[in-house]
Motif scaffolding. Structure first.
Motif, PDB file in Angstrom:
ATOM      1  N   GLY A 128     -22.170 -79.582  19.192  1.00  0.00           N
ATOM      2  CA  GLY A 128     -22.453 -78.689  20.309  1.00  0.00           C
ATOM      3  C   GLY A 128     -21.327 -78.552  21.299  1.00  0.00           C
ATOM      4  O   GLY A 128     -21.556 -78.460  22.503  1.00  0.00           O
ATOM      5  N   ASN A 129     -20.073 -78.516  20.808  1.00  0.00           N
ATOM      6  CA  ASN A 129     -18.920 -78.307  21.676  1.00  0.00           C
ATOM      7  C   ASN A 129     -18.196 -77.014  21.294  1.00  0.00           C
ATOM      8  O   ASN A 129     -18.813 -76.110  20.714  1.00  0.00           O
ATOM      9  N   LEU A 130     -16.911 -76.927  21.577  1.00  0.00           N
ATOM     10  CA  LEU A 130     -16.151 -75.696  21.339  1.00  0.00           C
ATOM     11  C   LEU A 130     -15.016 -75.923  20.346  1.00  0.00           C
ATOM     12  O   LEU A 130     -13.979 -75.272  20.418  1.00  0.00           O
ATOM     13  N   LEU A 131     -15.224 -76.802  19.394  1.00  0.00           N
ATOM     14  CA  LEU A 131     -14.198 -77.089  18.400  1.00  0.00           C
ATOM     15  C   LEU A 131     -14.073 -75.917  17.430  1.00  0.00           C
ATOM     16  O   LEU A 131     -15.077 -75.400  16.935  1.00  0.00           O
ATOM     17  N   THR A 132     -12.849 -75.519  17.132  1.00  0.00           N
ATOM     18  CA  THR A 132     -12.622 -74.413  16.205  1.00  0.00           C
ATOM     19  C   THR A 132     -12.073 -74.888  14.860  1.00  0.00           C
ATOM     20  O   THR A 132     -12.096 -74.129  13.890  1.00  0.00           O
ATOM     21  N   HIS A 133     -11.595 -76.113  14.797  1.00  0.00           N
ATOM     22  CA  HIS A 133     -11.184 -76.679  13.518  1.00  0.00           C
ATOM     23  C   HIS A 133     -11.465 -78.176  13.516  1.00  0.00           C
ATOM     24  O   HIS A 133     -11.697 -78.784  14.558  1.00  0.00           O
ATOM     25  N   PHE A 134     -11.476 -78.730  12.339  1.00  0.00           N
ATOM     26  CA  PHE A 134     -11.790 -80.144  12.186  1.00  0.00           C
ATOM     27  C   PHE A 134     -10.806 -80.975  13.004  1.00  0.00           C
ATOM     28  O   PHE A 134      -9.589 -80.828  12.858  1.00  0.00           O
ATOM     29  N   PRO A 135     -11.291 -81.849  13.883  1.00  0.00           N
ATOM     30  CA  PRO A 135     -10.390 -82.647  14.730  1.00  0.00           C
ATOM     31  C   PRO A 135      -9.636 -83.692  13.910  1.00  0.00           C
ATOM     32  O   PRO A 135     -10.193 -84.703  13.502  1.00  0.00           O
ATOM     33  N   GLU A 136      -8.361 -83.445  13.692  1.00  0.00           N
ATOM     34  CA  GLU A 136      -7.540 -84.315  12.852  1.00  0.00           C
ATOM     35  C   GLU A 136      -7.485 -85.745  13.375  1.00  0.00           C
ATOM     36  O   GLU A 136      -7.373 -86.697  12.609  1.00  0.00           O
ATOM     37  N   ALA A 137      -7.583 -85.895  14.689  1.00  0.00           N
ATOM     38  CA  ALA A 137      -7.486 -87.240  15.273  1.00  0.00           C
ATOM     39  C   ALA A 137      -8.603 -88.153  14.801  1.00  0.00           C
ATOM     40  O   ALA A 137      -8.449 -89.373  14.765  1.00  0.00           O
ATOM     41  N   VAL A 138      -9.721 -87.575  14.423  1.00  0.00           N
ATOM     42  CA  VAL A 138     -10.853 -88.367  13.941  1.00  0.00           C
ATOM     43  C   VAL A 138     -10.476 -89.147  12.677  1.00  0.00           C
ATOM     44  O   VAL A 138     -11.022 -90.226  12.410  1.00  0.00           O
ATOM     45  N   LEU A 139      -9.534 -88.629  11.916  1.00  0.00           N
ATOM     46  CA  LEU A 139      -9.140 -89.273  10.668  1.00  0.00           C
ATOM     47  C   LEU A 139      -8.486 -90.633  10.897  1.00  0.00           C
ATOM     48  O   LEU A 139      -8.305 -91.401   9.949  1.00  0.00           O
ATOM     49  N   GLU A 140      -8.136 -90.921  12.148  1.00  0.00           N
ATOM     50  CA  GLU A 140      -7.563 -92.229  12.481  1.00  0.00           C
ATOM     51  C   GLU A 140      -8.637 -93.296  12.639  1.00  0.00           C
ATOM     52  O   GLU A 140      -8.326 -94.482  12.701  1.00  0.00           O
ATOM     53  N   LEU A 141      -9.880 -92.892  12.705  1.00  0.00           N
ATOM     54  CA  LEU A 141     -10.986 -93.831  12.948  1.00  0.00           C
ATOM     55  C   LEU A 141     -11.464 -94.417  11.627  1.00  0.00           C
ATOM     56  O   LEU A 141     -12.474 -94.003  11.060  1.00  0.00           O
ATOM     57  N   ASN A 142     -10.758 -95.410  11.151  1.00  0.00           N
ATOM     58  CA  ASN A 142     -11.004 -95.943   9.813  1.00  0.00           C
ATOM     59  C   ASN A 142     -12.354 -96.622   9.634  1.00  0.00           C
ATOM     60  O   ASN A 142     -12.835 -96.748   8.506  1.00  0.00           O
ATOM     61  N   ASN A 143     -12.966 -97.059  10.726  1.00  0.00           N
ATOM     62  CA  ASN A 143     -14.239 -97.767  10.627  1.00  0.00           C
ATOM     63  C   ASN A 143     -15.444 -96.874  10.894  1.00  0.00           C
ATOM     64  O   ASN A 143     -16.575 -97.354  10.952  1.00  0.00           O
ATOM     65  N   LEU A 144     -15.213 -95.578  11.041  1.00  0.00           N
ATOM     66  CA  LEU A 144     -16.287 -94.652  11.397  1.00  0.00           C
ATOM     67  C   LEU A 144     -17.321 -94.552  10.282  1.00  0.00           C
ATOM     68  O   LEU A 144     -16.978 -94.334   9.116  1.00  0.00           O
ATOM     69  N   LYS A 145     -18.596 -94.694  10.655  1.00  0.00           N
ATOM     70  CA  LYS A 145     -19.698 -94.581   9.699  1.00  0.00           C
ATOM     71  C   LYS A 145     -20.515 -93.302   9.897  1.00  0.00           C
ATOM     72  O   LYS A 145     -21.074 -92.763   8.943  1.00  0.00           O
ATOM     73  N   TYR A 146     -20.605 -92.829  11.129  1.00  0.00           N
ATOM     74  CA  TYR A 146     -21.420 -91.657  11.436  1.00  0.00           C
ATOM     75  C   TYR A 146     -20.577 -90.652  12.223  1.00  0.00           C
ATOM     76  O   TYR A 146     -20.100 -90.951  13.316  1.00  0.00           O
ATOM     77  N   LEU A 147     -20.419 -89.453  11.659  1.00  0.00           N
ATOM     78  CA  LEU A 147     -19.619 -88.415  12.306  1.00  0.00           C
ATOM     79  C   LEU A 147     -20.446 -87.137  12.398  1.00  0.00           C
ATOM     80  O   LEU A 147     -20.843 -86.564  11.378  1.00  0.00           O
TER      81      LEU A 147
END
Length: 363
Positions: A128-147
């Motif tokens: 529910g934000n204003l993102l127009t493309h996949f946020p590349e910075a998220v790929l740095e979160l190696n332990n992420l389980k829920y996105l």
């Protein structure tokens, strides 16, 4: 105003301390004033959860969070946020960050996450934000389980999505996606994939490699077929397909033709159990009578021969099946009350061939 409350954590035996400032209409200035006051009378360093949802906090200065040394859960949803502290994940040992329903753009995200390679964040909600493309910075979160990235304006998924090897849930519904990269199939631990309400026409065959997948939501897209190997996903219990061309096609192909006089007569003979001697009717008629099929409706004792009602039901969120189910009925009157989980049992007087109810293969 209640300063903070304590509740029991479901996962930990120790008591989790929570600061709940949700739904109070706070501005950032008002928040600062309250936290300064609390800092003098209590130990904010013990707080593990801060709820700031549904307020008026458009920006959040870094020094606001420096008071919390043990913060694990931060909820900033529904605030109209446009910026985040650039070192947010370096200030606090967050494991869960909720930022849904704000005004964050792609420019807001990298400053917050890019340097957080070694953080312990497990859940990130940017829906529910204003993102127009996949946020590349998220790929740095190696332990992420829920996105959660639903309800944005994202047009494509990064091909490097495979780097999120810890991911269990990926939610991208309500965006502008037209295709899914093959690399999604490399998310070996993925259990739930939400792609509903997009513009997707084709799914990559690699989806069939997601052997742990339990839920696949694809409704409201432009799919005309599914990868054939999707039927090999043994753990898949939820597959939502409504409002796709492939479903519409099945419905449109259903046709209704009136039965012939021959069929009507044969139905009466079988349902009324009319007794006759072999020499009283031609062999061709006897053979025809032996091709009777049971109506799939367990409450109906009717039969059909060449003519039948083809009825398809679609169950989305409540039932057992998530794919179209083709049912053969003797009459349109049998549509109501059909039990799809009960297969018809042919009576001893009928020579029914095959099973009268089957799942439609979407390949």
């Amino acid at each position: 105003m209640e300063v903070y409350t304590s509740d029991s954590s479901d996962s930990d035996s120790h008591e989790q301390k929570t600061l709940d400032y949700g739904r109070l209409g706070l501005t950032v200035e008002c928040l600062e004033e309250n936290l300064t006051h609390l800092h003098k009378i209590s130990k904010l360093t013990d707080i593990e959860t801060v709820l700031l949802n549904h307020n008026l906090i458009a920006t959040l200065p870094s020094h606001t969070l420096t008071r919390f040394n043990n913060l694990h859960v931060l909820d900033l949803s529904s605030n109209g946020l446009t910026q985040l502290p650039p070192d947010l994940l370096q200030i606090c040992p967050l494991t869960k960050l909720i930022l849904k329903n704000n005004l964050l753009t792609n420019g807001s995200i990298p400053k917050c996450l890019k340097s957080a390679k070694h953080n312990g964040l497990r859940e990130l909600n940017l829906s529910g934000n204003l993102l127009t493309h996949f946020p590349e910075a998220v790929l740095e979160l190696n332990n992420l389980k829920y996105l959660y990235l639903g309800a944005n304006k994202i047009t494509s998924i990064s091909k490097d999505i495979w780097r999120l090897q810890s991911l269990n849930v990926l939610s991208l519904g309500g965006n502008l996606l037209s295709e899914i990269p093959e690399t999604v199939g490399n998310l070996a631990g993925l259990q739930a994939l939400t792609l509903c309400d997009n513009l997707i026409e084709i799914l990559p065959a690699s989806i069939a490699r997601l052997t742990n997948l339990k839920s696949l939501l694809l409704h409201k897209n432009r799919l005309r077929h599914l990868p054939r190997d999707i039927i090999t996903l043994k753990n898949l219990v939820e597959l939502s397909l409504r409002e796709n061309p492939l479903v519409v096609r099945f419905v449109q192909e259903i046709s209704l033709h009136p039965p012939t006089l021959l069929e009507l007569a044969a139905r009466v003979i079988r349902t009324s159990n009319v007794i006759f001697e072999p020499n009283e009717v031609p062999k061709s008629m006897r053979d025809y009578l032996n091709t009777a099929h049971c109506c799939v409706n367990p409450k109906c004792k009717g039969v059909f021969f060449d003519n039948r009602i083809e009825h398809i039901k679609f169950v989305d969120f409540c039932g057992k099946y998530r794919v179209p189910l083709l049912q053969y009925l003797c009459s349109s009157k049998c549509i109501e009350g059909v039990n799809r989980n009960v297969e018809p049992q042919p009576s001893s007087s009928l020579s029914a061939s095959g099973i009268m109810m089957r799942k439609v293969l979407l390949g």
